[in-house]
Design a protein around this motif. Structure first.
Motif, PDB file in Angstrom:
ATOM      1  N   ARG A 133       0.836  -1.139  -0.047  1.00 52.08           N
ATOM      2  CA  ARG A 133      -0.186   0.187  -0.117  1.00 52.08           C
ATOM      3  C   ARG A 133       0.883   1.313  -0.072  1.00 52.08           C
ATOM      4  N   VAL A 134       0.276   2.376  -0.705  1.00 49.60           N
ATOM      5  CA  VAL A 134       1.132   3.768  -0.574  1.00 49.60           C
ATOM      6  C   VAL A 134       0.238   4.291   0.337  1.00 49.60           C
ATOM      7  N   VAL A 135       0.806   4.676   1.422  1.00 49.20           N
ATOM      8  CA  VAL A 135       0.195   5.353   2.629  1.00 49.20           C
ATOM      9  C   VAL A 135       0.409   6.820   2.715  1.00 49.20           C
ATOM     10  N   ALA A 136       1.330   7.331   2.095  1.00 52.66           N
ATOM     11  CA  ALA A 136       1.786   8.691   1.966  1.00 52.66           C
ATOM     12  C   ALA A 136       1.998   9.051   0.486  1.00 52.66           C
ATOM     13  N   GLY A 137       1.555   9.837   0.084  1.00 52.94           N
ATOM     14  CA  GLY A 137       1.962  10.041  -1.376  1.00 52.94           C
ATOM     15  C   GLY A 137       0.935   9.702  -2.317  1.00 52.94           C
ATOM     16  N   ALA A 138      -0.425   9.197  -1.948  1.00 52.07           N
ATOM     17  CA  ALA A 138      -1.485   8.674  -2.799  1.00 52.07           C
ATOM     18  C   ALA A 138      -1.874   9.819  -3.426  1.00 52.07           C
ATOM     19  N   GLU A 139      -2.210  10.836  -2.711  1.00 55.09           N
ATOM     20  CA  GLU A 139      -3.106  11.879  -3.329  1.00 55.09           C
ATOM     21  C   GLU A 139      -2.216  12.574  -4.408  1.00 55.09           C
ATOM     22  N   ALA A 140      -0.888  12.650  -4.348  1.00 48.75           N
ATOM     23  CA  ALA A 140      -0.116  13.544  -5.172  1.00 48.75           C
ATOM     24  C   ALA A 140       0.079  12.391  -6.365  1.00 48.75           C
ATOM     25  N   CYS A 141       0.035  11.306  -6.151  1.00 42.08           N
ATOM     26  CA  CYS A 141       0.180  10.282  -7.239  1.00 42.08           C
ATOM     27  C   CYS A 141      -1.297  10.369  -8.065  1.00 42.08           C
ATOM     28  N   THR A 142      -2.259  10.515  -7.556  1.00 38.08           N
ATOM     29  CA  THR A 142      -3.762  10.810  -8.046  1.00 38.08           C
ATOM     30  C   THR A 142      -3.735  11.727  -8.987  1.00 38.08           C
ATOM     31  N   ALA A 143      -3.040  13.046  -8.393  1.00 35.04           N
ATOM     32  CA  ALA A 143      -3.138  14.150  -9.141  1.00 35.04           C
ATOM     33  C   ALA A 143      -2.136  13.999 -10.437  1.00 35.04           C
ATOM     34  N   LEU A 144      -0.974  13.333 -10.216  1.00 38.42           N
ATOM     35  CA  LEU A 144      -0.177  13.205 -11.280  1.00 38.42           C
ATOM     36  C   LEU A 144      -0.742  12.431 -12.188  1.00 38.42           C
TER      37      LEU A 144
END
Length: 192
Positions: free
Chosen positions: A89-100
């Motif tokens: 699981r990606v538990v930090a950085g997931a929102e940034a990955c989604t935006a990218l």
């Protein structure tokens, strides 16, 4: 000129990338050594080879607008029974990955495409192997942890041999990784 199959992803840096790749191979996933350990931003996408310069220009713009961010992996998850995948699981950085990934797949850009499933950032550690091996991957990596500053992403091409190779790295335009409460680097090497 023909077509090429490309993908865009965030590489999991060393030593974590090789460690997870070896574990994936150990679970019996035959594709492990042909796929660098990563978080997908654009899944395998076939394009006309002549469109590659436009894709590269688009990715350069996306990266220039991006800023480094902390990434942290922790524990396991699965997409079973919908898809035969076990992941970290990606538990930090997931929102940034989604935006990218939204910017990479921009409807006005050269790689606009729909996804077969809703986007969920993750690092695959087992795919399409027998259920007992999938269960073992899920259990053995339950306590897995890794973190690093994400400073960019890469463009990859799948060769005729099925192996994914990096064509180019795209560093973000900003250079400061914002701190994250409770995040301590564990000797990770940032992507270059």
């Amino acid at each position: 000129m023909g077509t090429v199959t490309i993908g865009v992803s965030i590489a999991v840096p060393e030593p974590h990338g090789s460690q997870l790749q070896q574990l994936r191979a150990g679970f019996g996933d035959a594709a492990a050594h042909g796929i660098p350990t990563h978080v997908t931003l654009l899944p395998p996408t076939e394009i006309d080879a002549s469109a590659l310069p436009a894709v590269e220009a688009h990715l350069t713009e996306v990266a220039a607008a991006g800023r480094p961010f902390p990434m942290r992996l922790s524990g396991t998850g699965t997409f079973r029974p919908l898809s035969p995948v076990v992941f970290v699981r990606v538990v930090a950085g997931a929102e940034a990955c989604t935006a990218l990934q939204e910017q990479v797949r921009d409807p006005a850009g050269p790689v606009a495409r729909e996804l077969a499933f809703p986007y969920h950032p993750h690092v695959t550690v087992a795919h399409g192997i027998d259920e007992a091996a999938m269960d073992r991957a899920f259990e053995e990596l339950t306590d897995y942890e890794a973190e690093w500053p994400c400073t960019g992403f890469g463009l990859y091409e799948q060769g005729a041999d099925g192996v994914w190779r990096k064509l180019r790295e795209y560093p973000f335009g900003g250079s400061v990784v914002p701190p994250q409460a409770g995040c301590v680097e564990h000797g990770s090497v940032p992507m270059r």
